[in-house]
Design a protein around this motif. Structure first.
Motif, PDB file in Angstrom:
ATOM      1  N   VAL A 111       0.934  -1.326   0.029  1.00  0.00           N
ATOM      2  CA  VAL A 111       0.084   0.056   0.070  1.00  0.00           C
ATOM      3  C   VAL A 111       0.708   1.345   0.015  1.00  0.00           C
ATOM      4  O   VAL A 111       1.823   1.342   1.001  1.00  0.00           O
ATOM      5  N   VAL A 114      -0.635   8.095  -2.195  1.00  0.00           N
ATOM      6  CA  VAL A 114      -0.735   8.518  -3.492  1.00  0.00           C
ATOM      7  C   VAL A 114       0.253   9.804  -3.594  1.00  0.00           C
ATOM      8  O   VAL A 114       0.945  10.235  -4.784  1.00  0.00           O
ATOM      9  N   THR A 141     -10.163   2.635   3.902  1.00  0.00           N
ATOM     10  CA  THR A 141      -8.884   3.644   4.006  1.00  0.00           C
ATOM     11  C   THR A 141      -9.267   4.707   5.058  1.00  0.00           C
ATOM     12  O   THR A 141     -10.216   5.436   4.927  1.00  0.00           O
ATOM     13  N   GLU A 161      -7.014   1.958  -6.756  1.00  0.00           N
ATOM     14  CA  GLU A 161      -6.678   3.420  -6.079  1.00  0.00           C
ATOM     15  C   GLU A 161      -7.848   4.022  -5.722  1.00  0.00           C
ATOM     16  O   GLU A 161      -8.511   4.578  -6.392  1.00  0.00           O
ATOM     17  N   ASN A 162      -7.572   4.895  -4.612  1.00  0.00           N
ATOM     18  CA  ASN A 162      -8.384   5.931  -3.838  1.00  0.00           C
ATOM     19  C   ASN A 162      -7.664   7.234  -3.853  1.00  0.00           C
ATOM     20  O   ASN A 162      -6.556   7.421  -4.306  1.00  0.00           O
ATOM     21  N   VAL A 165      -4.360   6.344  -1.235  1.00  0.00           N
ATOM     22  CA  VAL A 165      -3.338   5.333  -1.282  1.00  0.00           C
ATOM     23  C   VAL A 165      -3.616   4.489  -2.945  1.00  0.00           C
ATOM     24  O   VAL A 165      -4.663   4.244  -3.439  1.00  0.00           O
ATOM     25  N   THR A 166      -2.472   3.666  -3.216  1.00  0.00           N
ATOM     26  CA  THR A 166      -2.708   2.830  -4.242  1.00  0.00           C
ATOM     27  C   THR A 166      -2.321   1.344  -3.826  1.00  0.00           C
ATOM     28  O   THR A 166      -1.775   1.257  -2.779  1.00  0.00           O
ATOM     29  N   ASP A 168      -0.855  -2.800  -4.602  1.00  0.00           N
ATOM     30  CA  ASP A 168      -0.334  -3.441  -5.594  1.00  0.00           C
ATOM     31  C   ASP A 168      -0.010  -4.903  -4.879  1.00  0.00           C
ATOM     32  O   ASP A 168       0.879  -5.087  -4.017  1.00  0.00           O
TER      33      ASP A 168
END
Length: 451
Positions: A111, A114, A141, A161-162, A165-166, A168
């Motif tokens: 996490v 952004v 989140t 994504e928000n 955060v992103t 992966d």
């Protein structure tokens, strides 16, 4: 269309409007709208290297995802005490905070915040089993204690994504009461970051621009050169404000002491934000002399009478503490210009006078652009002949008469105070104008070239 300082006998290669000002004015005009400040700032969150227009506290919450009282927004708070609009530019990229969510197969899902910055360390991710469908997980989140986003997924690969955060990674997530992101850092901006700020500012509209940096002489020198180029070569009449910089130039305000707030003693660099905001917002009929610094309870350092006089001679913008009223105020609204000549006398040190000249420049430039656009829309141009002279004369007369009707100037005579001739190349005009402000004993003359 461009402007700049006009030199007789020297033709400009680019079509535009050029102004040359000579010492002859005693007051200022109310024409023009002011109040926009360009401000570089180090923040703990937000998109870097981009101007964000701030007009209200709601803009701060909506556009920056920060509270107005966030420590990193000190400069913005000080600037907005006077400035109507702040073009905020985050100079630092920072380091992004990160964290890991666990999966049932022992792998992890990364996490990442952004944006870089310490604010990312306030982000928390929780994972819990969905009540309606136990095969799925609720991933929430949080910005500290405030829930920002909720997603229901069967596998981590479905996470999107928000605003904070992103994600992966893949796999079925395991429950967690909260993973707090860590290692987010604000970082320290470099010379290149501030150079990027100036490059970006060149295509923005503003009345004043601040450089709240005191320890880096090269970037301060670059800043002064930037202001000179905008004003003298491009005709963009803006004011630059920075700390401890004896630039000896009417377009630069040199701040040399600081305000003290009830909960913080500002540095001189931090004080620049208020001075720049006040300069941007000052109407053309007002000097900032004696204007009170909002919320200040003292200044640092204090200067005695002899020191004040000496610093004013050096073109320093200083604050003075009034022990009777317990307030800090502007001693004199002056810029850093001190090399007086017959053509540019000591009145050019007054920011009030500079706002007059800048206002006339900006207003007439705007009106001329409007006429040129109107004619272009009709498939026409301002002709470089007597008809063109009449258009310019009419435009300038309407503008000056409006000032006179509003008791800003007096004794304006368009027959004698506007002289229009063609330039050497025959593709433009030189306009010589005179104006007598209502409280002036002289006229202030300036030249313009219209191509």
């Amino acid at each position: 269309m461009n402007g700049g300082t006009f030199t007789p006998g020297v033709e400009k290669e680019r079509a535009g409007i050029y102004f040359r000002f000579h010492s002859a004015a005693q007051a200022r005009t109310q024409m023009g709208e002011r109040g926009t400040l360009a401000l570089p700032i180090v923040m703990g969150w937000g998109e870097p290297k981009k101007f964000i227009e701030i007009n209200s506290d709601e803009d701060i919450t909506k556009k920056l995802s920060l509270d107005i009282n966030d420590p990193s927004l000190l400069l913005l708070r000080e600037a907005r005490k006077k400035a109507k609009t702040v073009l905020l530019y985050r100079v630092n990229e920072g380091v992004k905070a990160t964290g890991n969510l666990s999966t049932e197969d022992g792998e992890s899902v990364k996490v990442t915040a952004v944006y870089g910055g310490s604010k990312g360390n306030d982000i928390i991710i929780t994972v819990s089993t969905n009540v309606s469908d136990p095969s799925k997980k609720d991933v929430i989140t949080f910005d500290s204690t405030k829930a920002i986003d909720k997603q229901i997924v069967a596998d981590a690969s479905e996470l999107v994504e928000n605003s904070l955060v992103t994600f992966d990674g893949t796999g079925q997530l395991t429950d967690t009461a909260g993973v707090r992101l860590a290692s987010g850092m604000d970082g320290t901006p470099t010379n290149l970051d501030y150079t990027d700020f100036l490059a970006a500012a060149e295509t923005e509209y503003f009345d004043a621009i601040a450089l709240p940096v005191d320890s880096d002489e090269p970037i301060k020198t670059t800043f002064v050169s930037f202001i000179r180029r905008l004003r003298d070569q491009q005709g963009v009449k803006v004011i630059g404000v920075l700390p401890n910089s004896p630039a000896d130039y009417e377009g630069i305000i040199n701040v040399t002491n600081a305000a003290v707030l009830p909960d913080k003693e500002l540095s001189i660099a931090e004080t620049v934000a208020w001075v720049a905001g006040a300069s941007a917002a000052a109407p053309m009929t007002q000097s900032l002399t004696f204007v009170v610094y909002d919320g200040a309870i003292d200044v640092n350092p204090r200067f005695d009478d002899d020191e004040v006089k000496e610093r004013l001679k050096k073109g320093e913008f200083i604050l003075t503490f009034d022990p009777r009223d317990k307030v800090a105020s502007v001693e004199a609204d002056i810029n850093s210009f001190v090399s007086f000549t017959k053509e540019k006398d000591k009145r050019f040190r007054k920011n009030k006078i500079i706002r007059i000249l800048d206002g006339i420049n900006n207003d007439l430039t705007r009106e001329l652009k409007s006429v040129i656009k109107e004619l272009k829309d009709k498939g026409q141009d301002i002709p470089a002949n007597d008809d063109g002279k009449q258009i310019i004369n009419t435009l300038a007369s309407v503008y000056m008469n409006e000032l006179q009707d509003n008791k800003v100037i007096s004794d304006f005579d368009p027959g004698n105070d506007i002289i229009i001739t063609q330039n050497q190349d025959g593709d433009g005009f030189i306009i010589n104008m005179g104006a007598k402000p209502i409280d002036s004993a002289e006229k202030f003359y300036f030249d313009m070239v219209i191509k």
